[in-house]
Design an enzyme around this catalytic site. Structure first.
Site, PDB file in Angstrom:
ATOM      1  N   HIS A   1      -1.507  -2.344  -9.617  1.00 15.95           N
ATOM      2  CA  HIS A   1      -1.417  -1.097  -8.851  1.00 15.95           C
ATOM      3  C   HIS A   1      -0.258  -0.240  -9.373  1.00 15.95           C
ATOM      4  O   HIS A   1      -0.375   0.986  -9.497  1.00 15.95           O
ATOM      5  CB  HIS A   1      -1.176  -1.390  -7.377  1.00 15.95           C
ATOM      6  CG  HIS A   1      -2.365  -1.888  -6.625  1.00 15.95           C
ATOM      7  ND1 HIS A   1      -3.567  -1.207  -6.589  1.00 15.95           N
ATOM      8  CD2 HIS A   1      -2.539  -2.992  -5.857  1.00 15.95           C
ATOM      9  CE1 HIS A   1      -4.423  -1.872  -5.835  1.00 15.95           C
ATOM     10  NE2 HIS A   1      -3.826  -2.963  -5.377  1.00 15.95           N
TER      11      HIS A   1
ATOM     12  N   HIS B   1      -1.116   1.587 -12.467  1.00 17.11           N
ATOM     13  CA  HIS B   1      -1.969   2.727 -12.141  1.00 17.11           C
ATOM     14  C   HIS B   1      -1.110   3.906 -11.692  1.00 17.11           C
ATOM     15  O   HIS B   1      -1.321   5.051 -12.102  1.00 17.11           O
ATOM     16  CB  HIS B   1      -2.948   2.304 -11.032  1.00 17.11           C
ATOM     17  CG  HIS B   1      -4.164   3.156 -10.926  1.00 17.11           C
ATOM     18  ND1 HIS B   1      -5.155   2.940  -9.986  1.00 17.11           N
ATOM     19  CD2 HIS B   1      -4.578   4.245 -11.624  1.00 17.11           C
ATOM     20  CE1 HIS B   1      -6.106   3.830 -10.122  1.00 17.11           C
ATOM     21  NE2 HIS B   1      -5.787   4.635 -11.101  1.00 17.11           N
TER      22      HIS B   1
ATOM     23  N   HIS C   1      -1.194  -8.928  -9.611  1.00 19.85           N
ATOM     24  CA  HIS C   1      -2.119  -8.006  -8.939  1.00 19.85           C
ATOM     25  C   HIS C   1      -1.411  -6.723  -8.520  1.00 19.85           C
ATOM     26  O   HIS C   1      -1.866  -5.609  -8.844  1.00 19.85           O
ATOM     27  CB  HIS C   1      -2.720  -8.702  -7.721  1.00 19.85           C
ATOM     28  CG  HIS C   1      -3.607  -7.830  -6.894  1.00 19.85           C
ATOM     29  ND1 HIS C   1      -4.983  -7.825  -7.020  1.00 19.85           N
ATOM     30  CD2 HIS C   1      -3.331  -6.900  -5.935  1.00 19.85           C
ATOM     31  CE1 HIS C   1      -5.502  -6.944  -6.188  1.00 19.85           C
ATOM     32  NE2 HIS C   1      -4.526  -6.370  -5.501  1.00 19.85           N
ATOM     33  N   GLU C   2      -0.322  -6.861  -7.790  1.00 17.21           N
ATOM     34  CA  GLU C   2       0.379  -5.669  -7.310  1.00 17.21           C
ATOM     35  C   GLU C   2       0.950  -4.856  -8.467  1.00 17.21           C
ATOM     36  O   GLU C   2       1.023  -3.630  -8.399  1.00 17.21           O
ATOM     37  CB  GLU C   2       1.477  -6.061  -6.324  1.00 17.21           C
ATOM     38  CG  GLU C   2       0.977  -6.704  -5.035  1.00 17.21           C
ATOM     39  CD  GLU C   2      -0.015  -5.828  -4.286  1.00 17.21           C
ATOM     40  OE1 GLU C   2       0.057  -4.589  -4.396  1.00 17.21           O
ATOM     41  OE2 GLU C   2      -0.882  -6.392  -3.589  1.00 17.21           O
TER      42      GLU C   2
END
Length: 683
Positions: free
Chosen positions: A476, A479, A472-473
């Site tokens: 980020h 991105h 998940h991280e």
């Protein structure tokens, strides 16, 4: 101290502008911040003193060029203050909070600057602007208006005072939470109290105790959320109860770390500020500049999901109670500290899966290299090579260089995996350097997790939840690495708050993707792959316990809304009573399913950037679930799919309306049905 002796005063000469953390000392920060404040105010003054009429170049672009020193210092410092907050750093942080708030207001509320921005905004149709430039004009105008730039001088003074008070209070909230979380870590005297933990987990608990001078004992530190990974394994019920009780009482006792008066004052001041800005509540103020638009839209979604979630949680509790009644000599009603333990028993009975037994297949380095990095390489062609010659802000953080398939440099990725007393709870990504063509900078991003550090010579074996958090991280981080924009205002994850979780949630899909899972889920001793039959059963459990998981999340999201929908006339004396009433209102008042974050340790909304915005995880998940369907329909883990997602969504950063970017990628608006199916909430 002179500019020449302060390493923060000049751009770093290290690759990618990585701060020279080895040369930076705490006493360097405040002078560098003061210089950054002064420099940017001079730059803004030069913009407002221009005699010619406002243009994009002499106003908007000049505003984007301002604050380069301050931006560099702030990114450097706040990376450290969240991940390695020593007492010295905490003291600096407390001094900085009102100074930063005052400086931001001095720019955002500058009437002359706002006049110039407004003039450019009014003539934007007549200017020769590319799409990013036009959107930049619109966002600067919208954000300054939203922040109060059109208020009169008296109201601006009041607003500035409110913002400074709030900055100090949110800093106090985070400090209290960190201190009380450390103070409430649970000490056990003997290993039999921790029966059920693996040898590696016991080793980590012994090491954590020894680090605090408690040789011979075992220390269980607390994560940010209400539960604890160990609750699924501990066979001693009293040990489970102690851990859950410690977690739930954080920052809610009558001591120096009590966050109850702090959060009440935060709520009151936020409501007062919202009224000053023309809104009924802080929630109305926040959502007005998000994709949701209004608190009512948020409430409709939360209420739509709450009833079926609570219904499913009740059915799950009944199944757990049946296990207790059948297997325990002295049956007892299921309580919050029992849920995870008996859930594992139900999972084992129903699906023949013991989650804790999977840890030997999730060795951290292999998950990182052969799972996280592998999936990114297959999708986007990027490679990661460790740069041991580059020092991070802490010895526990590692630095990797990221390159595209053609060898072109992308930026640096940093991973800080392990927990420590000076690190705030939870997991997050932040930028240390933001990409910008205007400034000629490439991205440097960091992921922080809070995995217990094992004893010397012991492998780091992750839970499935920790594997999920890492993927998940890293979403980020991608991105932040892939966004390629001209203007720093749009760099990386600078998107609407209720959109920012979308790319990170999408990246979770690769955890159980066959090609990826087979590559990283190997036994750390034998190298044997995870049994395909277990993998199939894992996939079959994707909706298992989703009533509990969704309910605890929705409860927290609703608490956030309940606090921030209060107007200035509201007065809350009893925090616990307010929570209870709010959860009863939405039908999520089940003591066996406590809210994921209770108010006194709800850092996301009282010291982070998610105030009135914690709903954004489920809001973004509508897009995420719909995107997962698209990947499945179009061949999954392919470069073509990755390139499309990168170019049309990750790559645009904040330089495009997020829902427009989504439609460009997907070809239509998102459908909610995949989310309902994923969480088992269909009719």
């Amino acid at each position: 101290m002179t500019d020449a002796t302060n390493p923060l005063m000049q751009p770093s000469t290290l690759p990618y502008g990585l701060p020279d953390y080895g040369a930076i000392r705490p006493e360097h920060y405040l002078p560098a911040f003061q210089a950054g404040f002064q420099e940017q105010l001079h730059e803004i003054a030069r913009i407002t003193m221009v005699r010619s009429m406002p243009t994009f170049e002499n106003t908007i672009e000049a505003l984007e060029r301002s604050g380069e020193l301050l931006d560099r210092v702030a990114h450097t410092f706040y990376t450290v203050s969240s991940a390695d907050a020593t007492p010295e750093i905490q003291e600096i942080d407390e001094q900085l909070a009102p100074l930063m708030a005052a400086h931001q207001d001095a720019i955002t509320l500058d009437g002359q600057l706002y006049w110039r921005v407004q003039r450019v905004y009014e003539q934007r149709d007549a200017l020769d602007l590319d799409p990013e430039q036009r959107y930049l004009v619109e966002r600067h105008h919208r954000e300054m208006t939203h922040a109060g730039a059109s208020l009169d001088d008296e109201d601006k003074a009041q607003l500035t005072a409110l913002n400074q008070k709030l900055s100090t209070l949110t800093n106090t909230f985070e400090r209290n939470l960190l201190n009380d979380t450390n103070a409430l870590a649970v000490v056990f005297d003997a290993p039999d109290e921790l029966d059920g933990l693996s040898a590696g987990e016991l080793s980590a608990a012994a090491r954590a105790a020894a680090d605090r001078g408690l040789d011979g004992k075992y220390l269980i530190t607390l994560p940010l959320f209400s539960g604890h990974p160990a609750l699924a394994q501990l066979r001693v019920r009293e040990s489970r109860r102690r851990i859950m009780a410690a977690s739930l009482m954080r920052a809610s006792r009558d001591n120096a770390n009590d966050n109850r008066p702090v959060l009440r004052e935060i709520v009151r001041l936020r409501a007062e500020r919202a009224k000053l800005l023309g809104y009924d509540s802080h929630a109305a103020y926040v959502t007005a500049d998000e994709t949701a638009g209004t608190p009512d839209a948020v409430e409709r979604m939360l209420r739509r999901l709450a009833a079926p979630s609570a219904r499913n949680a009740r059915a799950e509790r009944a199944a757990l109670q049946a296990i207790v009644d059948e297997t325990e000599a002295a049956p007892f009603p299921i309580e919050a500290h029992d849920w995870a333990f008996y859930t594992e028993r139900v999972r084992t009975a129903r699906y023949d899966i013991d989650s804790s037994a999977l840890r030997p297949w999730f060795e951290a380095e292999r998950v990182l290299q052969d799972g996280v990095f592998f999936a990114a390489n297959r999708l986007y062609g990027v490679t990661f090579s460790e740069r041991e010659d580059l020092a991070a802000y802490h010895p526990g953080a590692r630095v990797f260089e990221v390159r595209d398939a053609d060898g072109t440099a992308v930026g640096l990725y940093m991973l800080d995996l392990y927990t420590r007393d000076s690190k705030r709870g939870g997991a997050w990504m932040n930028a240390i350097v933001s990409q910008s063509r205007l400034h000629g900078t490439a991205p440097v991003v960091v992921n922080n997790l809070n995995v217990p550090l094992p004893g010397d010579g012991e492998p780091t074996l992750l839970t499935l939840d920790e594997v999920t958090t890492l993927f998940h991280e890293f979403g980020h981080a991608l991105h932040g690495l892939f966004a390629t924009v001209t203007y720093p205002h749009f760099a990386g994850t600078n998107v609407f708050r209720d959109f920012v979780e979308f790319p990170s949630q999408v990246n979770e899909m690769w955890i159980l993707w066959p090609e990826v899972l087979d590559n990283y889920a190997r036994h750390h001793e034998t190298g044997a792959p995870l049994d395909p039959a277990i993998v199939e059963r894992l996939r079959a459990t994707e909706t298992f316990d989703q009533g509990h998981a969704t309910s605890e999340y929705l409860a927290a999201a609703w608490l956030d809304q309940a606090w921030h929908r209060l107007g200035t006339e509201a007065h809350v004396d009893d925090v616990a009573a307010f929570e209870a009433a709010a959860l009863t209102d939405i039908g999520l008042d089940d003591p066996a399913v406590p809210t994921r974050y209770s108010s006194t340790y709800f850092a996301h909304v009282f010291s982070g950037g998610y105030s009135a915005g914690y709903y954004s995880y489920i809001w973004s998940e509508v897009l995420d679930a719909d995107t997962v369907e698209w990947f499945r329909e179009n061949g999954g883990l392919t470069r073509g799919n990755g390139d499309r997602f990168r170019q049309r969504l990750l790559g645009v950063g904040g330089s495009k309306d997020p829902l427009e970017a989504y439609r460009d990628f997907r070809g239509r608006d998102a459908d909610i049905e995949p989310l309902l199916k994923r969480r088992g909430l269909g009719s």
